[in-house]
Design a protein around this motif. Structure first.
Motif: not given
Length: 449
Positions: A74, A78, A81, A85, A88-89, A92
């Motif tokens: 995951d 992430s 991109y 965003r 999100d990284l 995750a």
């Protein structure tokens, strides 16, 4: 005005020699500012080896968290991109790291998802079971460290002890209680003799203990492998596999908390061994000689200590402690028969445990529990989160790396080096420096004149 009209002031005083001026007037004595009790305690804590070991573990866990985040699918998805965003990284990565370490905790200390308390503490008992041979072997390595010997032969000493204890355990039929004691003593004696070979060669011929222990590791491994393949020695009757018969029930270490837990009597035996090693090193004359030889063998020899005998005694005890680890493996953990891999890498992990524990008995005890937690929790982390078990091995290796590089740990956490004292405060004049007054004394004026 003529010279005769100048009023007479009397004869000028003769200038004083520097040696005639009292030191108190020439340069006032500067008394160093006494360090407060709280500052001294803080300095002692920040320069201690115990704190250094704890911080090494923290750095290793941080590095492990980075590896876990980078290997998570995951997080990798992430990262594609991230600039659109970035949250999100981060989310995750947090979920991957927190999930992995949560599984590690639940697999090593307490399982919050268990139905009852008895099932919840099972991970802790597994941690103590894994830690038992690590502590015993770590004590043997640490004891040799304190005498100035680098004992990396715990694996060979464990193998020989396992063979001796195992043979007594399945081949001798003795009464209950006596059988277990004889099997344990046979394993400890075998490990002590195997370690004593190193001490004897070191004392009599000056052979380097590192080379000797490495060679004895190979000899022990291939000797036990041969015996496990030979009928009538250690191989189980009627079997073609290199494995011994099962231990007799009278030679098995009894469970401490019942059959539903794997924790056995060996843990209490190792606890007693820890107390004994502490007493030996800190309260006995033999331990004093051990420490003296470890600090400076030449000075110890001048003081009348028989250094060669200390090498022999130390390796006998170190081999016996490593042998105790082998006994726990064959009589407590693997009771259905053992193979040549009975040491399970514990002999080399013991070096890490001894280093992390600062070669002190109680330090080794708690370091062994920590590594036992890594072993027990690593399997849970792999099963629950899919994290490779190799991450735990990397964390253990990083702990050794950070312990071997104390300046690196101190620079990361901005800790003072050992022996560094707090700088003295400002002087009475309110200015930094020596604290002397800026006004010259009368004696100094006389010198200037």
């Amino acid at each position: 005005m003529s010279d005769s009209q100048i009023p007479s002031r009397g004869p000028l005083p003769e200038p004083l020699e520097v040696s005639q001026i009292p030191p108190s007037e020439l340069a006032p004595e500067v008394k160093p500012e006494e360090e407060s009790r709280s500052s001294a305690l803080l300095r002692e804590i920040t320069t201690s080896n115990a704190l250094l070991s704890v911080l090494a573990v923290v750095l290793a866990l941080v590095a492990g968290a980075i590896l876990i985040a980078f290997t998570d699918e995951d997080v990798q998805a992430s990262a594609g991109y991230f600039f659109s965003r970035p949250s999100d990284l981060l989310t995750a990565a947090w979920e991957a790291v927190s999930g992995a370490y949560s599984s590690l905790f639940q697999g090593a200390i307490y399982n919050f998802r268990a139905d009852n308390f008895q099932a919840g503490i099972r991970p802790l008992t597994e941690t103590l079971t894994f830690a038992t041979p690590l502590i015993a072997a770590g004590l043997g390595v640490a004891l040799s460290f304190r005498v100035g010997l680098f004992n990396i032969g715990a694996r060979g000493q464990m193998l020989v002890a396992s063979a001796a204890a195992g043979y007594v355990g399945f081949a001798w039929e003795l009464p209950t209680g006596i059988h277990l004691i004889v099997a344990v003593l046979a394993g400890i004696l075998a490990g002590a003799l195997w370690g004593g070979i190193v001490g004897l060669l070191k004392a009599r011929t000056g052979a380097h203990e590192v080379i000797v222990t490495i060679m004895l590791n190979y000899i022990a491994f291939y000797l036990i492998s041969f015996m496990l393949r030979t009928p009538g020695l250690l191989q189980a009757p009627g079997s073609n596999n290199p494995k011994s018969p099962a231990m007799l029930p009278t030679a098995v270490l009894p469970d401490l908390l019942g059959p539903r837990y794997n924790l056995h009597l060996g843990f209490l035996v190792v606890l007693v061994a820890t107390v004994y090693v502490w007493y030996l090193l800190n309260r006995s004359s033999l331990g004093f000689q051990f420490r003296a030889v470890g600090e400076n063998p030449n000075a110890a020899r001048v003081a009348g200590i028989k250094v060669k005998n200390m090498y022999l005694y130390a390796m006998l005890l170190a081999g016996g402690l490593a042998g105790l680890a082998g006994v726990n493996q064959v009589l407590g953990t693997v009771t259905t028969g053992f193979s040549s891999g009975i040491d399970a890498g514990i002999g080399f992990d013991a070096i890490t445990v001894a280093l992390l524990g600062g070669s002190t008995p109680w330090g080794v005890f708690f370091a062994g529990i920590l590594f036992g937690a890594f072993k027990a929790g690593g399997f849970a982390m792999q099963a629950g989160q899919g994290i490779p078990i190799d991450i735990i091995v990397v964390v253990q290796s990083l702990i050794v790396l950070f312990i071997a590089a104390p300046p690196l740990v101190r620079s990361v956490f901005h800790l003072p080096a050992p022996g560094t004292k707090r700088r003295s405060g400002r002087g009475k004049s309110g200015k930094s420096g020596t604290g002397t007054s800026a006004k010259p004394t009368k004696s100094a004026k006389a010198v200037n004149q």
